[in-house]
Design an enzyme around this catalytic site. Structure first.
Site, short mmCIF file in Angstrom:
data_model
loop_
_atom_site.label_atom_id
_atom_site.label_comp_id
_atom_site.label_asym_id
_atom_site.label_seq_id
_atom_site.Cartn_x
_atom_site.Cartn_y
_atom_site.Cartn_z
N CYS A 80 7.04 -6.17 -19.29
CA CYS A 80 6.61 -5.21 -18.74
C CYS A 80 7.29 -5.15 -17.63
CB CYS A 80 4.64 -5.56 -18.78
SG CYS A 80 3.89 -6.86 -18.31
N HIS A 128 1.12 -1.01 -0.30
CA HIS A 128 0.06 0.23 -0.10
C HIS A 128 0.62 0.90 0.31
CE1 HIS A 128 -3.46 2.73 1.23
NE2 HIS A 128 -2.46 3.01 1.67
N GLU A 144 5.36 -15.39 -18.05
CA GLU A 144 6.27 -15.17 -17.11
C GLU A 144 6.35 -15.57 -16.14
OE1 GLU A 144 4.49 -12.94 -13.56
OE2 GLU A 144 2.32 -13.57 -14.77
C1 PEP Z 1 6.24 -9.05 -14.00
O1 PEP Z 1 6.00 -10.62 -12.59
O2 PEP Z 1 7.24 -9.02 -14.21
C2 PEP Z 1 5.15 -8.30 -13.39
C3 PEP Z 1 5.11 -7.42 -14.35
O3 PEP Z 1 4.09 -8.40 -13.01
P1 PEP Z 1 4.28 -8.15 -10.96
O4 PEP Z 1 5.36 -7.77 -10.88
O5 PEP Z 1 2.82 -7.59 -11.06
O6 PEP Z 1 4.49 -9.63 -10.69
MG MG Z 2 4.69 -11.43 -12.10
#
Ligand code: PEP
Ligand code: MG
Length: 598
Positions: A508, A195, A437
């Site tokens: 991402c 948070h 991922e």
């Molecule tokens: C990732 O796993 O690279 C991602 C962008 O998602 P998160 O960090 O929310 O797991």
């Molecule tokens: Mg992730």
């Protein structure tokens, strides 16, 4: 003079802040304990009742002052107000004063300890959390009665720059803070999606979380420097530290201003290859930041925040209202909504996820959604309905095999049929993507690419699972190497497979924003990069210096290297001239541990 100390944590909101520490909520409030005579009963009861009234007034006035963006958390205050009116609590304290012949503070302490003990023994997570609410109300009442009229958190009124140091900040804590006076956050626990991090990023306030010993070792009003990029907290800095970080702060501010000016430039290589640049966000107010820093769209909208810090699961209508706001933002060419990715390092209070021995590999993300179909459907229908208003697409996290994505598509079709039945509009050909991922999904990417419209590589998790390093465990963080040959090969496999099927690939993870890695990712053929909004102009500035041929050769060369370190060392030298402007802050010669140049 107090000794200089350096505490290492995780930088989750960019920027440098120099100020005085304000340590919240350390230690217990001393409870005065007195045996009283029966003739004092009424006086003690009156004191308790007056405290109840004062506490209600305080909470109501906090509620009135709430900033727009955190007003949605006002239900927490309502919960506390209800506790203050609870007959059981009030009568128990009054009875204890009378029967035990004790003062009001002691009576309250006895009653609340009993209630909390009982609640904490219960397995039900909802009731467990009620114990926290009761504790919060208890502290407020106790402070009033021991004449510290205002709570610690309400009195953060110090002039000048205040850096809040706490073990953790709950949404309840944050809504009590006057955020305008705060220039930084340091917490002992937490991660990127905790948070504090989310609120800090939305407000552009530097934050370091996971700084383990911070709240127990930093004292009130000690001078503190926090570096929200490097995840460093320096307590009682030296003149050299102050000089270095004031300079860094100045450069960061100048860079920020410069970057805002170039934010609108195209993200295009010198030979005309357009790389889409999107933003990763968690909150609706962050949309403005994305626009300011030139994001073309949202590459990752993390929806976990909708489930956090509340006691009930969001309804389809609530989902719809949030996604509609994103869809209607005209400057976004696309908005990628990731379905619920709770579990692992991300928790929710409204979902009953049983404790697992190995949560990162447990019932999380799509696995949980497939099991809890009604929960999943309310989110999917919210997204589908909002897709009638703008360019939304759906991203499914943690997919590890074909059957999973087939099952998800089946559920999406059911949602569409249910909306059709009600005559509700949605985008019939909404794009569905897999978040790549888990290493298995990279290795079968040619199979998955036939099933979906796009891929988004989540390197934060991909690196964790490929190299077997817990992403929140600081002891193995040195092994976290985005350029590890295994990681690069998996990224290449995924991009090649996607392109063979004619679909695009975004990336991402945090890796997408790092100037050193961008040329390699471009060389591997990435179509879109998505990152925290502040990094967008810098990434554009890097991209505009590159050309595709150079990047391809560079990527081929790096792919041939035997270790992540070898690749990193090579790139630092190879790109030093080209990226010197983007690097000022990344590759400096200052060692915060020693407090001087090395
Ligand atoms: C990732 O796993 O690279 C991602 C962008 O998602 P998160 O960090 O929310 O797991
Ligand atoms: Mg992730």
């Amino acid at each position: 003079m107090n000794a200089r100390r350096v505490i290492k944590g995780i930088g989750t909101s960019s920027g440098v802040s120099i100020g005085r520490a304000y340590v919240l909520e350390r230690g217990k409030i001393p409870v005065p304990k007195r045996n009283i005579k029966p003739e004092s009963h009424e006086k003690e009861i009156a004191k308790f009742k007056a405290a109840l009234k004062d506490a209600q007034e305080e909470l109501n006035s906090i509620k009135d002052r709430l900033d727009e963006e955190i007003r949605r958390h006002a239900f927490i205050i309502d919960t506390h107000l209800l506790i203050l009116q609870d007959d059981f609590l009030i009568n128990s304290v009054v009875d204890t004063i009378r029967k035990e012949n004790v003062n009001a503070e002691w009576a309250l302490d006895l009653v609340v300890s009993k209630i909390i003990n009982t609640l904490e023994k219960v397995e039900d997570p909802y009731l467990k959390e009620r114990a926290q609410d009761i504790h919060y109300v208890y502290k407020r009442l106790m402070r009033i009665m021991v004449k510290k009229v205002k709570s610690d958190i309400d009195s953060v009124n110090v002039s000048g720059k205040t850096i809040i140091v706490a073990h953790d900040l709950s949404p309840a804590d944050t809504i009590h803070l006057n955020l305008k006076k705060i220039s930084g956050f340091v917490t002992d626990i937490g991660g990127r999606t905790s948070h504090t991090s989310i609120v800090a990023r939305a407000l552009e306030i530097p934050a370091v979380v996971g700084a383990q010993t911070a709240s127990s070792t930093i004292k009130n009003f000690e001078r503190v420097i926090i570096d929200g990029d490097e995840g460093i907290v320096i307590v009682n800095p030296t003149e050299e530290d102050l000089k270095y970080y004031s300079h860094k702060q100045k450069i960061l501010r100048e860079k920020k201003n410069e970057y805002v000016k170039i934010a609108r430039l195209k993200s295009e290589t010198r030979d005309g290859f357009k790389v889409k640049i999107g933003a990763n966000i968690e909150l609706i107010p962050e949309m403005e930041i994305v626009e300011k820093y030139g994001g073309e769209g949202i590459g990752l909208y993390r929806t976990e925040y909708l489930y956090l810090s509340r006691n009930s699961i969001p309804t389809e209508e609530e989902h719809f209202q949030v996604y509609k706001k994103l869809a209607e933002k005209r400057s976004f060419k696309y908005v990628t909504v990731r379905t619920l990715d709770i579990g692992g390092d991300k928790f929710s209070s409204s979902l009953d996820i049983s404790k697992e021995l190995n949560p990162a590999m447990g019932l999380r993300a799509v696995r949980l959604c497939i099991r809890e179909v009604p929960l999943f459907k309310s989110q999917l229908k919210g997204i589908l309905r909002a897709s009638a208003y703008g360019p939304l697409r759906i991203l499914i996290p943690m997919v590890s095999g074909l059957e999973e994505i087939r099952k998800v598509k089946e559920i999406i079709s059911e949602c569409m049929a249910e909306l059709d039945e009600k005559g509700i509009e949605y985008k019939k050909d909404i794009e569905i993507g897999v978040m790549v991922e888990v290493p298995s999904s990279c290795l079968i990417s040619e199979i998955l690419a036939k099933e979906v419209n796009f891929f988004s590589i989540g390197t934060n998790d991909l690196i964790q699972y490929t190299l077997a390093i817990d992403r929140v465990n600081e002891y193995v963080s040195y092994l976290y190497e985005p350029l590890h040959p295994a990681v690069l090969r998996l990224i290449k496999t995924t991009i090649d497979a996607a392109h063979k099927e004619g679909i695009e690939v975004a990336l991402c993870g945090e890796m997408a924003s790092e100037p050193l890695y961008i040329p390699v990712l471009l060389g591997l053929g990435i179509d879109e990069l998505s990152m925290n909004p502040y990094s967008i102009p810098r990434a554009k500035s890097v991209i505009r210096k590159l050309d595709q041929n150079y990047c391809r050769n560079l990527a081929m060369h790096v792919l041939g290297m035997k270790s992540g370190k070898e690749a990193e060392d090579f790139l630092k030298v190879e790109l030093s001239e080209l990226l010197k402007d983007e690097w000022i802050l990344v590759d400096n010669r200052y060692d915060p541990q020693k407090g001087k140049d090395y």
